[in-house]
Design an enzyme around this catalytic site. Structure first.
Site, PDB file in Angstrom:
ATOM      1  N   CYS A 153     -14.022  -8.408  17.680  1.00 26.55           N
ATOM      2  CA  CYS A 153     -12.676  -9.441  16.700  1.00 26.55           C
ATOM      3  C   CYS A 153     -12.628 -10.519  17.192  1.00 26.55           C
ATOM      4  CB  CYS A 153     -10.944  -8.339  17.448  1.00 26.55           C
ATOM      5  SG  CYS A 153     -10.035 -10.098  16.398  1.00 26.55           S
ATOM      6  N   GLU A 205       2.361   3.385  -5.981  1.00 22.65           N
ATOM      7  CA  GLU A 205       1.415   1.695  -5.863  1.00 22.65           C
ATOM      8  C   GLU A 205       3.014   1.052  -5.906  1.00 22.65           C
ATOM      9  OE1 GLU A 205      -0.574   0.452  -3.871  1.00 22.65           O
ATOM     10  OE2 GLU A 205      -1.014   3.123  -3.068  1.00 22.65           O
ATOM     11  N   TYR A 230      12.847  -6.168  -7.543  1.00 22.30           N
ATOM     12  CA  TYR A 230      12.235  -6.567  -8.727  1.00 22.30           C
ATOM     13  C   TYR A 230      12.093  -6.014  -9.986  1.00 22.30           C
ATOM     14  CZ  TYR A 230      10.301  -9.342  -4.580  1.00 22.30           C
ATOM     15  OH  TYR A 230      10.407 -10.128  -3.089  1.00 22.30           O
ATOM     16  N   TRP A 238       2.157  11.086  -0.973  1.00 21.64           N
ATOM     17  CA  TRP A 238       1.028  10.391  -1.755  1.00 21.64           C
ATOM     18  C   TRP A 238       0.581  10.136  -1.767  1.00 21.64           C
ATOM     19  CZ3 TRP A 238       5.847   8.004  -0.579  1.00 21.64           C
ATOM     20  CH2 TRP A 238       5.792   6.242   0.528  1.00 21.64           C
ATOM     21  N   CYS A 253      -2.426  -3.954  13.851  1.00 23.08           N
ATOM     22  CA  CYS A 253      -2.688  -5.378  13.886  1.00 23.08           C
ATOM     23  C   CYS A 253      -1.616  -5.603  13.572  1.00 23.08           C
ATOM     24  CB  CYS A 253      -4.681  -5.738  13.015  1.00 23.08           C
ATOM     25  SG  CYS A 253      -4.717  -7.300  13.086  1.00 23.08           S
ATOM     26  N   LEU A 265      15.982  -1.458  -5.177  1.00 22.54           N
ATOM     27  CA  LEU A 265      14.229  -1.625  -4.867  1.00 22.54           C
ATOM     28  C   LEU A 265      13.879  -3.173  -4.899  1.00 22.54           C
ATOM     29  CD1 LEU A 265      12.091   1.853  -5.905  1.00 22.54           C
ATOM     30  CD2 LEU A 265      12.559   0.840  -3.663  1.00 22.54           C
TER      31      LEU A 265
END
Ligand code: SF4
Length: 348
Positions: A203, A32, A77, A19, A187, A75
């Protein structure tokens, strides 16, 4: 400087995903919504299935809700699938099939929040709206030493103001993809390799030795337990199912007849209590009642403790409650069902 460094890193190490590098807002929207609360590896096959099965927003709008829920099965939810379907119908019927092309228009779609609207607006139309998800909160809070608890409107506004200054106005799509990738690949929540990070000089959290303390999270919502007794009622080659109603988890999905209690039933009282339930539902007790598997199912704010039982009748029970439906063992798999029921059926 931040955007430049980030984009240089992204060119080399960014994830290549189906995507990305596309500008079809409908496909980006699908990806999304599927990826909310879903790992990329798991979401990828669902995305590919949806694009193939419903190539345009009109195809999705014209499909039945049951079919969309079935495509979504596994999936979790499920409100995401119902909202996706409702929003597709809105685009098809109210907007003549044209996907909205402004941030506000995208945000007005059912099930679309600020993060998703920013992602679609920037990926499909290169509008300079920063995405703010868990990865972005983590990276930015550490880089700038921000201790505002995340998950609040105040935090969102504060991070958004900062990101509006950082975002690359020419390529907001690449900037947004890069910042999310860097946050998730580099991170990390724990064990990030700060010594070799491209931002270690700037940082604040690394400088102050506070990496593991950020981001600060707002208070957790208590997890509640629910006690489900699923009764697999069978006779001949038939069994009973029912559809879950609005206002609770798994709306629209099918399941075995369910008896829910406030507290777990004492093992010594289980048989008599379930026999009574069956008598009330079906007008007669079963010829045999057997204890089946016990299963735990974790949702975000709920732990479902499910006990399965099998009730065998010699023939069709005298009455079938209106909410239940007679089906065949091979038909139930074609209905949209929760992962919990799917796990049970797979065990049989
Ligand atoms: S130095 Fe460590 S904490 Fe700071 S941005 Fe890099 S990986 Fe994250």
């Amino acid at each position: 400087m931040f955007a430049k460094k980030l984009l240089t890193w992204y060119q080399e190490f960014g994830r290549k995903l189906p995507w990305r590098g596309i500008d079809n807002p409908y496909h980006i929207w699908l990806s999304e919504i599927i990826l909310q609360q879903t790992r990329i590896e798991q979401g990828r096959s669902y995305y590919e299935h949806f694009v193939k099965e419903y190539p345009t927003v009109i195809d999705l709008a014209r499909a039945s809700e049951e079919k969309v829920l079935k495509s979504w099965q596994g999936l979790g939810y499920y409100s995401r699938a119902r909202n996706l379907h409702a929003a597709a119908q809105y685009v098809a019927d109210q907007l003549d099939g044209h996907f909205p092309d402004t941030y506000e228009g995208i945000l007005a779609l059912k099930g679309v929040g600020k993060y998703t609207a920013a992602a679609i607006a920037s990926f499909a139309y290169r509008l300079p709206y920063p995405v703010i998800d868990g990865n972005v909160y983590r990276l930015v809070s550490r880089l700038y030493g921000i201790y505002t608890p995340i998950g609040t409107d105040q935090a969102y506004n504060e991070f958004e103001r900062l990101l509006l200054n950082l975002i690359d106005k020419e390529r907001p799509d690449l900037f947004n993809q890069a910042i999310m990738d860097f946050g998730s690949i580099y991170c990390k929540p724990t064990g990030c390799d700060c010594e070799n990070c491209i931002f270690c000089q700037e940082c604040v959290a690394f400088r102050d030795g506070k990496v593991e303390l950020l981001p600060v999270r707002s208070q957790k919502i208590a997890i509640k337990e629910r006690f489900f007794y699923y009764i697999d009622i069978r006779w001949d080659d038939c069994l009973l199912v029912q559809q879950r109603q609005a206002g609770d988890i798994w709306q629209g999905l099918y399941e075995l007849p369910l008896y829910e209690t406030e507290r777990p039933i004492e093992p010594s009282r289980m048989e008599s209590e379930i026999m009574q339930v069956l008598q009330n539902w079906l007008g007669a007790p079963p010829a045999a009642l057997e204890l089946g598997p016990e299963m735990k199912h974790q949702l975000t704010h709920r732990t479902i403790k499910a006990q399965f039982l099998t009730a065998k009748y010699d023939s069709k029970p005298p009455k079938i409650p209106e909410k239940m439906r007679v089906t065949r063992p091979n038909e139930i798999k074609s209905l949209p069902i929760s992962r919990l029921i799917d796990r049970y059926l797979s065990k049989l």
